[in-house]
Scaffold this motif. Structure first.
Motif, PDB file in Angstrom:
ATOM      1  N   ILE A  63       0.614  -0.840  -0.100  1.00 32.00           N
ATOM      2  CA  ILE A  63       0.335   0.419  -0.041  1.00 32.00           C
ATOM      3  C   ILE A  63       0.813   1.525  -0.022  1.00 32.00           C
ATOM      4  O   ILE A  63       0.824   2.580  -0.583  1.00 32.00           O
ATOM      5  CB  ILE A  63      -0.982   0.296   0.987  1.00 32.00           C
ATOM      6  N   LEU A  64       2.189   1.420   0.979  1.00 35.86           N
ATOM      7  CA  LEU A  64       2.612   1.988   1.307  1.00 35.86           C
ATOM      8  C   LEU A  64       3.463   2.799  -0.040  1.00 35.86           C
ATOM      9  O   LEU A  64       3.480   3.730  -1.034  1.00 35.86           O
ATOM     10  CB  LEU A  64       3.800   1.883   1.909  1.00 35.86           C
ATOM     11  N   LYS A  71       1.642   9.417  -6.020  1.00 38.40           N
ATOM     12  CA  LYS A  71       2.145  10.880  -6.278  1.00 38.40           C
ATOM     13  C   LYS A  71       2.999  11.056  -6.793  1.00 38.40           C
ATOM     14  O   LYS A  71       3.125  12.246  -7.076  1.00 38.40           O
ATOM     15  CB  LYS A  71       3.034  10.920  -4.519  1.00 38.40           C
ATOM     16  N   ARG A  72       4.460   9.823  -6.975  1.00 39.24           N
ATOM     17  CA  ARG A  72       5.912  10.104  -7.878  1.00 39.24           C
ATOM     18  C   ARG A  72       5.217  10.755  -9.387  1.00 39.24           C
ATOM     19  O   ARG A  72       5.484  12.008 -10.332  1.00 39.24           O
ATOM     20  CB  ARG A  72       6.136   9.419  -7.995  1.00 39.24           C
ATOM     21  N   ASP A  76      -2.231  11.723  -7.900  1.00 35.86           N
ATOM     22  CA  ASP A  76      -2.779  12.516  -6.601  1.00 35.86           C
ATOM     23  C   ASP A  76      -2.814  14.150  -6.370  1.00 35.86           C
ATOM     24  O   ASP A  76      -2.736  14.484  -5.418  1.00 35.86           O
ATOM     25  CB  ASP A  76      -2.485  12.056  -5.119  1.00 35.86           C
ATOM     26  N   ALA A  77      -2.400  14.955  -7.907  1.00 35.03           N
ATOM     27  CA  ALA A  77      -2.339  16.289  -7.848  1.00 35.03           C
ATOM     28  C   ALA A  77      -3.639  16.630  -7.499  1.00 35.03           C
ATOM     29  O   ALA A  77      -4.742  16.417  -7.545  1.00 35.03           O
ATOM     30  CB  ALA A  77      -1.863  16.685  -9.008  1.00 35.03           C
ATOM     31  N   PRO A  78      -3.427  18.210  -7.260  1.00 33.78           N
ATOM     32  CA  PRO A  78      -5.452  18.482  -6.839  1.00 33.78           C
ATOM     33  C   PRO A  78      -5.079  19.127  -7.390  1.00 33.78           C
ATOM     34  O   PRO A  78      -4.593  19.793  -8.568  1.00 33.78           O
ATOM     35  CB  PRO A  78      -4.545  19.875  -5.633  1.00 33.78           C
ATOM     36  N   GLU A  79      -6.889  19.262  -8.033  1.00 33.30           N
ATOM     37  CA  GLU A  79      -8.312  19.093  -8.916  1.00 33.30           C
ATOM     38  C   GLU A  79      -7.697  21.124  -8.826  1.00 33.30           C
ATOM     39  O   GLU A  79      -8.065  21.923  -8.418  1.00 33.30           O
ATOM     40  CB  GLU A  79      -9.070  18.902  -8.965  1.00 33.30           C
TER      41      GLU A  79
END
Length: 87
Positions: A63-64, A71-72, A76-79
């Protein structure tokens, strides 16, 4: 039980035939081998504490690593805020 080794230049001493015959137990070896094989998978892995911890550790690491790779790659960048919405 602590083993005591006697190291000499001549090497280890050979056991006598009587000592070899005293420790030879084919039936006992066969019984212990089959008993170990039967009991190996009788208990589910999740009920064995050591196996459960190992499985839990592997799952948590998976999971980690998946979160780190997301993220890399920027998944998961903010919209961006919607057009017309106030900041």
């Amino acid at each position: 039980m602590r083993r005591r080794y006697h190291i000499t230049r001549e090497g280890p001493s050979r056991p006598s035939d009587e000592q070899i015959a005293r420790h030879r137990d084919g039936k006992g070896l066969f019984y212990n081998y089959h008993r170990a094989l039967r009991g190996m998978h009788r208990r589910p892995l999740y009920r064995d504490p050591k196996s459960f911890l190992a499985l839990l550790l592997i799952i948590l690491l998976a999971i980690l690593l998946s979160e780190a790779s997301k993220k890399r790659h920027g998944q998961d960048a903010p919209e961006a805020p919607a057009a017309g919405a106030e900041p």
